[in-house]
Each structure stands twice: as C-alpha cells, then as structure tokens.
Write a protein that holds these residues in place. Structure first.
Motif, PDB file in Angstrom:
ATOM      1  N   GLN A 109       0.514   1.068   1.706  1.00 10.07           N
ATOM      2  CA  GLN A 109       1.249   1.836   2.705  1.00 10.07           C
ATOM      3  C   GLN A 109       2.002   0.930   3.659  1.00 10.07           C
ATOM      4  OE1 GLN A 109      -1.057   4.155   5.580  1.00 10.07           O
ATOM      5  NE2 GLN A 109       0.373   5.849   5.301  1.00 10.07           N
ATOM      6  N   ARG A 110       1.368  -0.175   4.054  1.00 10.31           N
ATOM      7  CA  ARG A 110       2.003  -1.075   5.013  1.00 10.31           C
ATOM      8  C   ARG A 110       3.178  -1.821   4.386  1.00 10.31           C
ATOM      9  NH1 ARG A 110      -1.669  -2.450   9.188  1.00 10.31           N
ATOM     10  NH2 ARG A 110      -0.129  -3.988   9.892  1.00 10.31           N
ATOM     11  N   ILE A 111       3.040  -2.225   3.139  1.00  6.82           N
ATOM     12  CA  ILE A 111       4.110  -2.972   2.484  1.00  6.82           C
ATOM     13  C   ILE A 111       5.248  -2.058   2.066  1.00  6.82           C
ATOM     14  CG2 ILE A 111       4.661  -4.372   0.448  1.00  6.82           C
ATOM     15  CD1 ILE A 111       1.887  -5.602   0.682  1.00  6.82           C
ATOM     16  N   GLY A 112       4.930  -0.810   1.693  1.00  7.10           N
ATOM     17  CA  GLY A 112       5.968   0.138   1.314  1.00  7.10           C
ATOM     18  C   GLY A 112       6.342   0.025  -0.148  1.00  7.10           C
ATOM     19  N   PRO A 113       7.072   1.037  -0.671  1.00  8.30           N
ATOM     20  CA  PRO A 113       7.396   1.054  -2.096  1.00  8.30           C
ATOM     21  C   PRO A 113       8.392  -0.015  -2.504  1.00  8.30           C
ATOM     22  CG  PRO A 113       8.476   2.853  -0.961  1.00  8.30           C
ATOM     23  CD  PRO A 113       7.557   2.225   0.034  1.00  8.30           C
ATOM     24  N   GLY A 114       9.357  -0.337  -1.637  1.00  8.27           N
ATOM     25  CA  GLY A 114      10.364  -1.326  -2.014  1.00  8.27           C
ATOM     26  C   GLY A 114      11.264  -0.817  -3.121  1.00  8.27           C
ATOM     27  N   GLY A 115      11.964  -1.733  -3.782  1.00  2.98           N
ATOM     28  CA  GLY A 115      12.885  -1.333  -4.845  1.00  2.98           C
ATOM     29  C   GLY A 115      12.248  -1.299  -6.212  1.00  2.98           C
ATOM     30  N   ASP A 116      11.430  -2.287  -6.538  1.00  2.00           N
ATOM     31  CA  ASP A 116      10.807  -2.374  -7.851  1.00  2.00           C
ATOM     32  C   ASP A 116       9.411  -1.746  -7.836  1.00  2.00           C
ATOM     33  OD1 ASP A 116      13.038  -3.734  -8.761  1.00  2.00           O
ATOM     34  OD2 ASP A 116      12.190  -5.693  -8.218  1.00  2.00           O
ATOM     35  N   ARG A 117       8.875  -1.483  -8.997  1.00  2.00           N
ATOM     36  CA  ARG A 117       7.572  -0.842  -9.118  1.00  2.00           C
ATOM     37  C   ARG A 117       6.469  -1.868  -8.877  1.00  2.00           C
ATOM     38  NH1 ARG A 117       3.863   0.305 -13.337  1.00  2.00           N
ATOM     39  NH2 ARG A 117       5.229  -0.702 -14.890  1.00  2.00           N
ATOM     40  N   VAL A 118       5.551  -1.500  -8.006  1.00  2.00           N
ATOM     41  CA  VAL A 118       4.416  -2.373  -7.693  1.00  2.00           C
ATOM     42  C   VAL A 118       3.369  -2.217  -8.784  1.00  2.00           C
ATOM     43  CG1 VAL A 118       2.566  -2.872  -6.051  1.00  2.00           C
ATOM     44  CG2 VAL A 118       4.842  -2.232  -5.210  1.00  2.00           C
ATOM     45  N   ILE A 119       2.948  -3.332  -9.357  1.00  2.86           N
ATOM     46  CA  ILE A 119       1.955  -3.278 -10.430  1.00  2.86           C
ATOM     47  C   ILE A 119       0.613  -3.876 -10.015  1.00  2.86           C
ATOM     48  CG2 ILE A 119       3.649  -3.238 -12.289  1.00  2.86           C
ATOM     49  CD1 ILE A 119       3.248  -6.247 -12.622  1.00  2.86           C
ATOM     50  N   ASP A 165      14.514  -4.720 -15.438  1.00  2.28           N
ATOM     51  CA  ASP A 165      14.733  -5.633 -16.557  1.00  2.28           C
ATOM     52  C   ASP A 165      13.432  -6.191 -17.124  1.00  2.28           C
ATOM     53  OD1 ASP A 165      14.032  -7.165 -14.406  1.00  2.28           O
ATOM     54  OD2 ASP A 165      15.751  -8.524 -14.504  1.00  2.28           O
ATOM     55  N   GLY A 166      12.286  -5.755 -16.563  1.00  5.35           N
ATOM     56  CA  GLY A 166      10.992  -6.223 -17.051  1.00  5.35           C
ATOM     57  C   GLY A 166      10.526  -7.525 -16.427  1.00  5.35           C
ATOM     58  N   ARG A 167      11.274  -8.028 -15.478  1.00  2.00           N
ATOM     59  CA  ARG A 167      10.895  -9.294 -14.859  1.00  2.00           C
ATOM     60  C   ARG A 167       9.836  -9.047 -13.775  1.00  2.00           C
ATOM     61  NH1 ARG A 167      15.688 -13.025 -12.875  1.00  2.00           N
ATOM     62  NH2 ARG A 167      16.014 -12.907 -15.151  1.00  2.00           N
ATOM     63  N   VAL A 168       8.765  -9.847 -13.816  1.00  2.00           N
ATOM     64  CA  VAL A 168       7.681  -9.733 -12.855  1.00  2.00           C
ATOM     65  C   VAL A 168       7.905 -10.728 -11.718  1.00  2.00           C
ATOM     66  CG1 VAL A 168       5.199  -9.971 -12.496  1.00  2.00           C
ATOM     67  CG2 VAL A 168       6.056  -8.952 -14.616  1.00  2.00           C
ATOM     68  N   ALA A 169       7.749 -10.257 -10.491  1.00  2.00           N
ATOM     69  CA  ALA A 169       7.940 -11.103  -9.311  1.00  2.00           C
ATOM     70  C   ALA A 169       6.749 -10.951  -8.369  1.00  2.00           C
ATOM     71  CB  ALA A 169       9.236 -10.728  -8.589  1.00  2.00           C
ATOM     72  N   THR A 170       6.354 -12.066  -7.777  1.00  2.00           N
ATOM     73  CA  THR A 170       5.256 -12.066  -6.806  1.00  2.00           C
ATOM     74  C   THR A 170       5.830 -12.237  -5.415  1.00  2.00           C
ATOM     75  OG1 THR A 170       3.733 -13.045  -8.421  1.00  2.00           O
ATOM     76  CG2 THR A 170       3.121 -13.188  -6.089  1.00  2.00           C
ATOM     77  N   GLY A 171       5.513 -11.301  -4.528  1.00  2.00           N
ATOM     78  CA  GLY A 171       6.039 -11.341  -3.171  1.00  2.00           C
ATOM     79  C   GLY A 171       5.308 -12.326  -2.282  1.00  2.00           C
ATOM     80  N   GLU A 172       5.862 -12.549  -1.104  1.00  2.00           N
ATOM     81  CA  GLU A 172       5.243 -13.432  -0.118  1.00  2.00           C
ATOM     82  C   GLU A 172       4.096 -12.700   0.576  1.00  2.00           C
ATOM     83  OE1 GLU A 172       6.028 -16.582   0.388  1.00  2.00           O
ATOM     84  OE2 GLU A 172       7.646 -16.528  -1.106  1.00  2.00           O
ATOM     85  N   TRP A 173       3.181 -13.492   1.135  1.00  2.00           N
ATOM     86  CA  TRP A 173       2.097 -12.907   1.904  1.00  2.00           C
ATOM     87  C   TRP A 173       2.643 -12.222   3.147  1.00  2.00           C
ATOM     88  CZ3 TRP A 173      -2.582 -12.248   0.011  1.00  2.00           C
ATOM     89  CH2 TRP A 173      -3.069 -13.126  -0.947  1.00  2.00           C
ATOM     90  N   ARG A 174       2.147 -11.030   3.424  1.00  2.00           N
ATOM     91  CA  ARG A 174       2.545 -10.299   4.628  1.00  2.00           C
ATOM     92  C   ARG A 174       1.352 -10.228   5.570  1.00  2.00           C
ATOM     93  NH1 ARG A 174       5.925  -4.632   4.962  1.00  2.00           N
ATOM     94  NH2 ARG A 174       5.464  -4.124   7.135  1.00  2.00           N
ATOM     95  N   ALA A 175       1.560 -10.684   6.805  1.00  2.00           N
ATOM     96  CA  ALA A 175       0.471 -10.785   7.780  1.00  2.00           C
ATOM     97  C   ALA A 175       0.224  -9.418   8.425  1.00  2.00           C
ATOM     98  CB  ALA A 175       0.802 -11.832   8.834  1.00  2.00           C
ATOM     99  N   THR A 233       5.497  -7.134  -8.429  1.00  2.00           N
ATOM    100  CA  THR A 233       6.357  -6.029  -8.854  1.00  2.00           C
ATOM    101  C   THR A 233       6.994  -6.338 -10.208  1.00  2.00           C
ATOM    102  OG1 THR A 233       8.262  -6.983  -7.666  1.00  2.00           O
ATOM    103  CG2 THR A 233       6.882  -5.402  -6.464  1.00  2.00           C
ATOM    104  N   ILE A 234       7.491  -5.296 -10.847  1.00  2.00           N
ATOM    105  CA  ILE A 234       8.222  -5.441 -12.097  1.00  2.00           C
ATOM    106  C   ILE A 234       9.534  -4.687 -11.964  1.00  2.00           C
ATOM    107  CG2 ILE A 234       7.028  -3.448 -13.137  1.00  2.00           C
ATOM    108  CD1 ILE A 234       7.286  -4.922 -15.838  1.00  2.00           C
ATOM    109  N   GLY A 235      10.626  -5.354 -12.284  1.00  2.00           N
ATOM    110  CA  GLY A 235      11.948  -4.763 -12.149  1.00  2.00           C
ATOM    111  C   GLY A 235      12.345  -3.968 -13.379  1.00  2.00           C
TER     112      GLY A 235
END
Length: 208
Positions: free
Chosen positions: A154-164, A84-94, A80-82
C-alpha cells in the motif's frame, strides 16, 4: 494568638523541610520501583529495594507495555515485471522515515503514522523469533507476514509495472543510556533482512 520564638520557628522550618524531603524521597523510590527498568533504577536498585520491600511492595507496573528502548527503521522494496517481460528490482524505500517525517513538528500526529508500521513489525517479531525465514505453520505467523506485506504494498503503490515480489528489512538500534550511567549497551545498528515474498493479485485486494 501564640507567637513562636525564633528558635522554635527555626526548628519547625527545619522539621518541615526534612519531612518534605523524606516524603519526596519515599515517593521517588516508589516511582522507581514501579517504573520500567532504566538507568536510574538500575544504579540505585539496592537503595530502592531497601525502601520499598517488604512493607511497601508493589505488584504492578507504571507503564503497559514498557516504553520502547530501541529505534526500529523498516524499509521495503519491490520487484516488478514489465510488459516486455523484463524484471526490475526497485530501490529501498524508507517507510519508517516517512512516518517520522509526518510526525515531526505535528502537534496532533496521526495514530497510524505513530503505530501502524511499528506494531506490525513487533507482531512479526513475536511470531518469527530471530530467524529470517518464513513462519512455521500457524495462523498468527501467516497473518503477521500478510499484514506487513500489505502495508508495504500500500505504501509503495501499484506503479506502472506489475509487482511480483516484495522484500522488507529492519534496522534496530538500541537507545544509548545517559553518559553518567555505567550501563553498557550495544548501540550498533543490527539489520534484519527478510526474504522476498511473492505477490499475488489477491494480496493487493482492497488496497487504495
């Protein structure tokens, strides 16, 4: 009414038991002949073939498709990208583990929980072979990727930041044969990690 002597009754009982055993053995051989390959049919293949072929040859199978002989666990994560332009990698979701949790102890489990993700991964494998790269040109390969990608989003959902970007991986483990079988099967888990796939706004269209 005729009364059978004791020796005659013994003969009739023995003959009936023998005939019943032969019928059961014959039906068992036919079952193993049309059933998908398994440890029992492999162990007694010569005996089964001797009973079935050529007089009772079958040209059909009992199950279509064959029952699964492996466990596939699919995971996904997003980048995702916030604001502020910061890119973050989420944890694996089973994702598969979530489906198993929904199915377990449910007397009438959802068809989607049982088959949606599994069939999507089977579709991907059938169009991509053993490689981990993007599919060659072709509508089926592209459709398989889009299908998997949209399920993960769809399973992970939109969340707060934009998924890239979104990434998937699958851990495949063969089901071990019974202990009495001499069959050798590699039961070590094999992980297939796919590349990051970019996510465009239209990729989320229609997802709740």
């Amino acid at each position: 009414m005729r009364v059978w002597s004791k020796p005659a009754r013994v003969v009739l009982v023995v003959a009936g038991v023998g005939l019943g055993a032969c019928v059961l053995a014959f039906l068992g051989a036919l079952f193993l002949a049309v059933a998908p390959a398994n440890s029992v049919s492999k162990e007694y293949r010569a005996q089964v073939d001797a009973v079935v072929y050529p007089e009772f040859e079958q040209n059909w199978k009992l199950f279509a498709p064959d029952p699964l002989q492996r466990n596939v666990a699919v995971d996904a994560r997003v980048q995702t990208i916030g604001a502020d332009g910061r890119v973050a990698t989420g944890e694996w979701r089973a994702l598969t583990a979530e489906d198993w949790a929904a199915i377990r102890h449910d007397p009438a489990p959802s068809h989607l929980d049982q088959n949606l993700l599994r069939r999507a991964w089977d579709f991907y494998e059938s169009t991509h072979g053993d490689g981990d790269g993007r599919a060659p040109a072709g509508s089926r390969g592209q459709l398989a990727e889009q299908y998997l990608e949209r399920i993960a989003l769809q399973r992970i959902g939109p969340g707060g930041d934009r998924v890239i970007q979104v990434q998937l991986r699958a851990t495949v483990t063969a089901v071990a044969p019974p202990r009495w079988s001499g069959e050798q099967v590699d039961t070590a888990p094999h992980v297939r990690e796919l590349p990051w796939w970019p996510v465009q706004p239209e990729d989320r269209r229609g997802l709740s």
